[in-house]
Structures are given as C-alpha cells and as structure tokens.
Design a protein around this motif. Structure first.
Motif, PDB file in Angstrom:
ATOM      1  N   GLU A   1       4.036  40.516  21.931  1.00 17.92           N
ATOM      2  CA  GLU A   1       4.792  40.468  23.170  1.00 17.92           C
ATOM      3  C   GLU A   1       6.282  40.536  22.849  1.00 17.92           C
ATOM      4  OE1 GLU A   1       3.602  36.857  25.029  1.00 17.92           O
ATOM      5  OE2 GLU A   1       1.461  37.387  25.057  1.00 17.92           O
ATOM      6  N   ASP A   2       7.061  40.899  23.825  1.00 14.95           N
ATOM      7  CA  ASP A   2       8.511  40.992  23.627  1.00 14.95           C
ATOM      8  C   ASP A   2       9.049  39.669  23.097  1.00 14.95           C
ATOM      9  OD1 ASP A   2       8.517  43.564  24.536  1.00 14.95           O
ATOM     10  OD2 ASP A   2       9.165  43.066  26.575  1.00 14.95           O
ATOM     11  N   GLY A   3       9.854  39.779  22.061  1.00 13.14           N
ATOM     12  CA  GLY A   3      10.475  38.586  21.493  1.00 13.14           C
ATOM     13  C   GLY A   3       9.659  37.890  20.439  1.00 13.14           C
ATOM     14  N   ASP A   4       8.425  38.353  20.223  1.00 16.79           N
ATOM     15  CA  ASP A   4       7.586  37.724  19.204  1.00 16.79           C
ATOM     16  C   ASP A   4       8.120  37.995  17.806  1.00 16.79           C
ATOM     17  OD1 ASP A   4       5.830  36.668  20.985  1.00 16.79           O
ATOM     18  OD2 ASP A   4       4.219  38.113  20.636  1.00 16.79           O
ATOM     19  N   SER A   5       8.031  36.989  16.973  1.00 18.91           N
ATOM     20  CA  SER A   5       8.335  37.178  15.560  1.00 18.91           C
ATOM     21  C   SER A   5       7.101  37.747  14.867  1.00 18.91           C
ATOM     22  CB  SER A   5       8.711  35.845  14.918  1.00 18.91           C
ATOM     23  OG  SER A   5       7.580  34.969  14.904  1.00 18.91           O
ATOM     24  N   LEU A   6       7.269  38.130  13.613  1.00 15.63           N
ATOM     25  CA  LEU A   6       6.132  38.641  12.847  1.00 15.63           C
ATOM     26  C   LEU A   6       5.048  37.571  12.750  1.00 15.63           C
ATOM     27  CD1 LEU A   6       5.029  41.005  11.168  1.00 15.63           C
ATOM     28  CD2 LEU A   6       6.088  39.959   9.152  1.00 15.63           C
ATOM     29  N   ASN A   7       5.457  36.329  12.562  1.00 13.23           N
ATOM     30  CA  ASN A   7       4.488  35.244  12.463  1.00 13.23           C
ATOM     31  C   ASN A   7       3.741  35.048  13.785  1.00 13.23           C
ATOM     32  OD1 ASN A   7       3.404  33.051  10.729  1.00 13.23           O
ATOM     33  ND2 ASN A   7       4.231  31.734  12.340  1.00 13.23           N
ATOM     34  N   ASP A   8       4.460  35.200  14.905  1.00 10.91           N
ATOM     35  CA  ASP A   8       3.817  35.107  16.217  1.00 10.91           C
ATOM     36  C   ASP A   8       2.741  36.178  16.367  1.00 10.91           C
ATOM     37  OD1 ASP A   8       5.380  32.980  17.078  1.00 10.91           O
ATOM     38  OD2 ASP A   8       6.907  34.278  17.971  1.00 10.91           O
ATOM     39  N   MET A   9       3.068  37.394  15.918  1.00  3.65           N
ATOM     40  CA  MET A   9       2.104  38.481  16.015  1.00  3.65           C
ATOM     41  C   MET A   9       0.853  38.182  15.191  1.00  3.65           C
ATOM     42  SD  MET A   9       2.286  42.474  14.875  1.00  3.65           S
ATOM     43  CE  MET A   9       1.838  41.993  13.212  1.00  3.65           C
ATOM     44  N   TYR A  10       1.069  37.680  13.968  1.00  2.00           N
ATOM     45  CA  TYR A  10      -0.076  37.302  13.134  1.00  2.00           C
ATOM     46  C   TYR A  10      -0.966  36.301  13.870  1.00  2.00           C
ATOM     47  CZ  TYR A  10       2.217  39.236   8.907  1.00  2.00           C
ATOM     48  OH  TYR A  10       2.804  40.046   7.972  1.00  2.00           O
ATOM     49  N   CYS A  11      -0.360  35.257  14.369  1.00  2.00           N
ATOM     50  CA  CYS A  11      -1.123  34.176  14.996  1.00  2.00           C
ATOM     51  C   CYS A  11      -1.864  34.660  16.241  1.00  2.00           C
ATOM     52  CB  CYS A  11      -0.187  33.016  15.360  1.00  2.00           C
ATOM     53  SG  CYS A  11       0.499  32.153  13.928  1.00  2.00           S
ATOM     54  N   LYS A  12      -1.176  35.408  17.094  1.00  2.00           N
ATOM     55  CA  LYS A  12      -1.802  35.873  18.332  1.00  2.00           C
ATOM     56  C   LYS A  12      -2.892  36.907  18.059  1.00  2.00           C
ATOM     57  CE  LYS A  12       2.164  34.919  21.307  1.00  2.00           C
ATOM     58  NZ  LYS A  12       3.287  35.486  22.100  1.00  2.00           N
ATOM     59  N   THR A  13      -2.654  37.777  17.089  1.00  2.00           N
ATOM     60  CA  THR A  13      -3.658  38.798  16.751  1.00  2.00           C
ATOM     61  C   THR A  13      -4.914  38.151  16.201  1.00  2.00           C
ATOM     62  OG1 THR A  13      -1.990  40.492  16.316  1.00  2.00           O
ATOM     63  CG2 THR A  13      -4.155  40.800  15.296  1.00  2.00           C
ATOM     64  N   ARG A  14      -4.763  37.256  15.258  1.00  3.97           N
ATOM     65  CA  ARG A  14      -5.919  36.613  14.635  1.00  3.97           C
ATOM     66  C   ARG A  14      -6.597  35.644  15.601  1.00  3.97           C
ATOM     67  NH1 ARG A  14      -6.205  37.197   9.116  1.00  3.97           N
ATOM     68  NH2 ARG A  14      -6.832  35.047   8.656  1.00  3.97           N
ATOM     69  N   GLY A  15      -5.804  35.009  16.460  1.00  7.68           N
ATOM     70  CA  GLY A  15      -6.377  34.099  17.445  1.00  7.68           C
ATOM     71  C   GLY A  15      -7.235  34.823  18.460  1.00  7.68           C
ATOM     72  N   ALA A  16      -6.775  35.996  18.902  1.00  6.68           N
ATOM     73  CA  ALA A  16      -7.531  36.774  19.883  1.00  6.68           C
ATOM     74  C   ALA A  16      -8.630  37.597  19.239  1.00  6.68           C
ATOM     75  CB  ALA A  16      -6.578  37.700  20.641  1.00  6.68           C
ATOM     76  N   GLY A  17      -8.422  38.016  17.990  1.00  4.38           N
ATOM     77  CA  GLY A  17      -9.360  38.938  17.351  1.00  4.38           C
ATOM     78  C   GLY A  17     -10.572  38.293  16.732  1.00  4.38           C
ATOM     79  N   PHE A  18     -10.434  37.075  16.218  1.00  5.86           N
ATOM     80  CA  PHE A  18     -11.541  36.398  15.555  1.00  5.86           C
ATOM     81  C   PHE A  18     -12.257  35.451  16.507  1.00  5.86           C
ATOM     82  CE2 PHE A  18      -8.958  36.753  11.420  1.00  5.86           C
ATOM     83  CZ  PHE A  18      -9.628  37.897  11.027  1.00  5.86           C
ATOM     84  N   GLY A  19     -13.581  35.381  16.387  1.00  6.90           N
ATOM     85  CA  GLY A  19     -14.379  34.443  17.154  1.00  6.90           C
ATOM     86  C   GLY A  19     -14.409  33.067  16.517  1.00  6.90           C
ATOM     87  N   ALA A  20     -15.051  32.121  17.192  1.00  7.87           N
ATOM     88  CA  ALA A  20     -15.034  30.725  16.764  1.00  7.87           C
ATOM     89  C   ALA A  20     -15.659  30.515  15.388  1.00  7.87           C
ATOM     90  CB  ALA A  20     -15.750  29.869  17.804  1.00  7.87           C
ATOM     91  N   GLU A  21     -16.793  31.178  15.109  1.00  6.63           N
ATOM     92  CA  GLU A  21     -17.459  30.968  13.823  1.00  6.63           C
ATOM     93  C   GLU A  21     -16.628  31.525  12.673  1.00  6.63           C
ATOM     94  OE1 GLU A  21     -19.979  29.595  11.008  1.00  6.63           O
ATOM     95  OE2 GLU A  21     -19.982  29.090  13.137  1.00  6.63           O
ATOM     96  N   VAL A  22     -16.011  32.675  12.871  1.00  8.22           N
ATOM     97  CA  VAL A  22     -15.163  33.256  11.836  1.00  8.22           C
ATOM     98  C   VAL A  22     -13.962  32.347  11.573  1.00  8.22           C
ATOM     99  CG1 VAL A  22     -13.666  35.201  11.252  1.00  8.22           C
ATOM    100  CG2 VAL A  22     -15.915  35.611  12.275  1.00  8.22           C
ATOM    101  N   LYS A  23     -13.343  31.845  12.633  1.00  9.98           N
ATOM    102  CA  LYS A  23     -12.215  30.923  12.462  1.00  9.98           C
ATOM    103  C   LYS A  23     -12.648  29.670  11.707  1.00  9.98           C
ATOM    104  CE  LYS A  23      -9.917  32.361  16.761  1.00  9.98           C
ATOM    105  NZ  LYS A  23      -9.622  31.972  18.165  1.00  9.98           N
ATOM    106  N   ARG A  24     -13.832  29.161  12.047  1.00 10.55           N
ATOM    107  CA  ARG A  24     -14.342  27.964  11.371  1.00 10.55           C
ATOM    108  C   ARG A  24     -14.462  28.205   9.875  1.00 10.55           C
ATOM    109  NH1 ARG A  24     -18.756  27.468  14.123  1.00 10.55           N
ATOM    110  NH2 ARG A  24     -17.927  25.966  15.609  1.00 10.55           N
ATOM    111  N   ARG A  25     -15.021  29.338   9.499  1.00 10.94           N
ATOM    112  CA  ARG A  25     -15.241  29.596   8.068  1.00 10.94           C
ATOM    113  C   ARG A  25     -13.926  29.892   7.340  1.00 10.94           C
ATOM    114  NH1 ARG A  25     -21.279  32.134   7.229  1.00 10.94           N
ATOM    115  NH2 ARG A  25     -22.178  31.336   9.167  1.00 10.94           N
ATOM    116  N   ILE A  26     -12.994  30.547   8.020  1.00 10.48           N
ATOM    117  CA  ILE A  26     -11.683  30.765   7.402  1.00 10.48           C
ATOM    118  C   ILE A  26     -11.011  29.425   7.118  1.00 10.48           C
ATOM    119  CG2 ILE A  26      -9.345  31.622   7.818  1.00 10.48           C
ATOM    120  CD1 ILE A  26     -10.583  33.985   9.312  1.00 10.48           C
ATOM    121  N   LEU A  27     -11.090  28.504   8.068  1.00 10.86           N
ATOM    122  CA  LEU A  27     -10.478  27.189   7.887  1.00 10.86           C
ATOM    123  C   LEU A  27     -11.147  26.417   6.756  1.00 10.86           C
ATOM    124  CD1 LEU A  27      -9.985  26.150  11.619  1.00 10.86           C
ATOM    125  CD2 LEU A  27      -8.178  26.608   9.958  1.00 10.86           C
ATOM    126  N   ILE A  28     -12.476  26.445   6.719  1.00 11.94           N
ATOM    127  CA  ILE A  28     -13.198  25.765   5.631  1.00 11.94           C
ATOM    128  C   ILE A  28     -12.813  26.360   4.287  1.00 11.94           C
ATOM    129  CG2 ILE A  28     -15.483  25.400   4.605  1.00 11.94           C
ATOM    130  CD1 ILE A  28     -16.603  25.328   7.482  1.00 11.94           C
TER     131      ILE A  28
END
Length: 496
Positions: free
Chosen positions: A341-368
C-alpha cells in the motif's frame, strides 16, 4: 468392454497397443469423469486442452510403434511439481498466479514416457497437512463414505489428497505425489489405493516446490502395485540438477513384482503396537496381513525399533525448521503474491504479503521452525532432533542387517475421518503420521497397499518398508499382499 476409467494403467497400455481404443478416447473418458465428480475438488487447475494435445501426440507415436512406458496414460500431477506454462500454486495464495517457465524433472520424465496431463491436483498448502484441509483452494473430498453415515464427507488424507482422491474416483489413472512424513502413504490408505514413497534420492526433487529438503520425495500413486511400479520406472533416475539425486541405475520394477515372497523374512516391530490409543480393528487388519504373507511363503519375525516413539517429535522439529528456511523466499519481491500500500516500507510489504499469502498451518510451522533454529535453541531442539533421526535410521539398519528383508506395519492409526473433525487440534492431526514418519526420517522406501475395509466400510492399508534403494523387494511383497487381500472394493459414488 470394461469402462475405460476402470482400467488399470497396465490394462490401458495393453489396450492402446492392441488398438482397442485410442489415447484420445481414454483421455476424453477421464475428462468427462472429472466434470462429473468436480465436487470432489481434486483438481486446482484442470488442463483439458493440453490433455487433448498430449493424447493426440501419443496416438501418433503409438501408430509409429514408438510408444513409451506411460504412452497415452492420463494422470494427475500434484500441484507441487512445476509445469512449464501451467499454473503451479503449491495450494497457497502466495503462489496463486505463479506460472513456471520451466518443468520439473519428474514431470519431464513422465511426459517423455508418453503420459498425458489431466490437471494439477489439489494438496495441503505447501504439502503441510494430513487431511487436505489447509489448501487455499478448498478442501478435497474423499470419494469413500461410511456405510453408517453415507451423507458425511470425509477427508482424503494429505498432503497428496487431491492425487489420492482423483485416482480412487477414477478421474485419473495414476498421479504423482510427494511424501515428506507420510503424504503419499497416508492418503493412499484413506482412499483405498496404492502409494509408494521411494528411497530418498530415487526421484529428482528439481522443480518441486520445497517443504523440507532432507525429507521430500516424489512418488507414484495408482490403483495397483503393478501400476505404481510402471510409474516409478518412468519417474525415477539420476538428475545432475539435484545434488541429492542418487546416481543409481533404475531397474525394471514391474518385472520384479511377480517373484513372490517365498523365503523372505518380514519384520514385525513391536513398537508399532502402542499400549494406548491403538485401534483393535487396525491391529486385526495388521495381524491378517501377517497371515497373508506367511501363507504366501514368507516368514514373520519380531523385531524392535526402540527409538520409534521419538520419531514424531523429531520430525516436527526437523521438518518445520527446513520449511522456515525454504519458505523465506516468498517475500513478494521476485514472484508470487505482493501486498503493498502507499507509504509501506519494504518490511511492511514483507509482513503484509506473507500474512495474506500463507495459511494458518504454514504460519504455525514457520514459527516452530524459526524458533527451533534460533540462537540458544538450535542445540536444544534442532541438533538434538537430528541426533534422534540418526538413531531411528540406525534401528532400521540393525533390523535389516539381522536378515529382515522387509518390514510390515499399519499405514495409519485409523481410517479416514470427517471433514473438520481433527483440524482444530494440530497435535491430534500430526498423530496421523505416527506410522509413516520413521520411514521418512530414515530415507527408506515405504509402500501402502489397501487390504481390507473397516466395519464402517472404509479402506485401510498396510505399509511395507524396505532397505535403501530396494524398492524391488518392497514391490514384490506388496504384490503378494495385494493378491492375497484381493481388494476390489470401490467408493460408493462409483457403485452401480
């Protein structure tokens, strides 16, 4: 004549060679069946036009006497294999529009052998799941139903659930799968088909979207042991593009399956009969499998695999750790989904892309996995898990060195369960892999063969485990078990 969709791969090849029907007719029969059973959601991306073009090319080669081992055979390709010019999603939103400009080695080998692509089969997101409920494209439905609850929808198993459902429902003659901790064998058991995880390194991983690189292995799924052997022969082979691909010749697997099991020693590990939570029904099916192999001339011997009880815990450290590393490439910069989105930093883009792109189980395993690899915890978790993995592999080696030729176990602790029945409890879901994970950690070949129906009318498979690169013996034993079991049941939707 038998309905074209009911033919096995071996039968279809004979019919094609005898000019009883054409590859185009065989393909059209499966495309029609795909439409009829579209509610199973077994395919993410059907490819009817490509299938017709490939079938026409197969008919031309057959007419010239240049047919390959899989010539004219319509198959499903798990949507984890990159296919040049055809969307490859890995069951994830983050790759929802990704069209690879290259072809995986395994799919290349199959196309070179004459196979026909019906479509890309649904799967758990990035192959992370045991029920095919984590796919961003909706869950797959098992074509089997319980006799006492016919209206209840069941899971096909995972992660290769789309492949298993497609083969069981006769909307593919065979399918590719990938197995990291049981993702070929468990859905094969749930759907009443045959599935083989080859030895790690037997089939190239190049062009397959990675989950856990030291565990992932491509393998075939079909309705008979012979069909699995034919597919494996076409899929396997050394690949210089894959550093883990074994430079070992590919034998004629199909030629070995009728050699029988007379004189073979079949190991029965006591640790696969836990004191608690083991279904008496599954135990009875396992016992019947032992009797079948003894009647065929094999000898069963008790063995011990003492570190089996640690396998699941070790796997769910190693696999998520490797996944957290492999999935770091999905950042919204080079390919796939990008959320900015306008004004997003590179880190914001990473977070929003991965947050929207990955499902709950994938996020769980990445965190583990990220936690297990983090400073201060690497030695306590990841390194210790790798040491346990080595002990599990040593247990298998000790058993085989003692003279055991193959090991027989249940494939799964239960038959297929209902949709939404276990997904809310990740630990319960992970227990579905309790019998398949040790084989994966040791890198050994494992075959699931359907042998019986439960009291509820659901298929149940038994697993055969072999020495490294000894798929021949595993397939021989599987064929003997298949003949003795004479499993011919079909899902209820195909009855009549």
């Amino acid at each position: 004549m038998t309905t074209l969709t009911d033919l096995t791969i071996a039968e279809a090849r004979k019919g094609l060679d005898a000019k009883e029907f054409t590859a185009a007719e065989l393909t059209e029969a499966h495309l029609a069946a795909m439409e009829t059973h579209a509610d199973l959601n077994a395919y993410i991306t059907p490819t009817p036009e490509r299938a017709r073009e490939m079938a026409a090319a197969s008919d031309a080669r057959i007419a010239k006497g240049e047919a390959g081992a899989m010539e004219g055979i319509p198959i499903a390709m798990k949507d984890l294999f990159c296919t040049d010019g055809t969307r490859t999603t890995a069951g994830s939103n983050i790759l929802g529009t990704f069209v690879p400009p290259y072809e995986s080695t395994v799919s290349t080998n199959l196309w070179n052998a004459g196979a026909v692509l019906l479509g890309k089969a649904n799967l758990d997101e990035f192959a992370m799941g045991s029920s095919n409920e984590t796919s961003a494209f909706g869950n797959v439905v098992n074509p089997w139903t319980r006799t006492d609850q016919p209206e209840r929808k069941l899971v096909p198993g995972g992660s290769s659930g789309g492949s298993a459902s497609a083969v069981a429902a006769r909307i593919a003659m065979g399918a590719t799968g990938t197995d990291t901790g049981g993702s070929i064998r468990q859905p094969a058991s749930f759907c009443g088909i045959t599935g083989l995880k080859p030895t790690y390194g037997r089939c190239s991983r190049w062009g397959i979207v990675a989950f856990a690189s030291s565990l992932d292995q491509a393998g075939p799924m079909a309705r008979t042991v012979e069909d699995v052997a034919l597919m494996l022969g076409a899929m396997a082979g050394h690949d210089p593009k894959d550093s883990t691909s074994a430079p070992i010749a590919v034998p004629d697997f199909a030629a070995a399956i009728e050699q029988g099991v007379a004189g073979l020693k079949v190991g029965i590990p006591k640790e696969y009969r836990p004191e608690e939570g083991f279904s008496p029904e599954i135990d009875a099916i396992w016992t019947r499998g032992m009797e079948m192999l003894r009647d065929a001339g094999a000898e069963t011997v008790d063995i011990s695999l003492p570190h089996t009880k640690y396998a699941l815990a070790a796997y769910y450290i190693v696999a998520p750790a490797e996944a957290s590393s492999n999935l770091a490439r999905y950042d919204g910069v080079r390919y796939g989904l990008r959320v900015v989105e306008d004004g997003d930093s590179l880190n914001d883009m990473y977070c929003k892309t991965r947050g929207a792109g990955f499902g709950a189980e994938v996020k769980r395993r990445i965190l583990i996995g990220t936690y297990a690899l983090s400073a201060g915890y690497y030695d306590a978790y990841y390194l210790k898990a790798q040491k346990v993995r080595a002990l599990i592999a040593r247990d298998f080696k000790t058993a085989f060195d003692s003279g055991v030729d193959v090991i027989l176990t249940p494939t799964t602790p239960s038959a297929a369960f209902g949709l939404d029945e276990e997904i809310t409890d990740p630990v319960t879901m992970y227990l579905n892999d309790v019998f398949t994970v040790p084989t994966s950690l040791a890198g050994l070949p494992g075959l699931s063969v359907p042998v019986a129906l439960t009291e509820a009318g659901l298929p149940q498979g038994l697993q055969l485990i072999g020495r490294p690169f000894d798929e021949d013996t595993v397939l021989r034993a599987g064929r003997a078990l298949e003949k003795a079991a004479a499993f011919t049941a079909k899902p209820r939707l195909l009855e009549g």
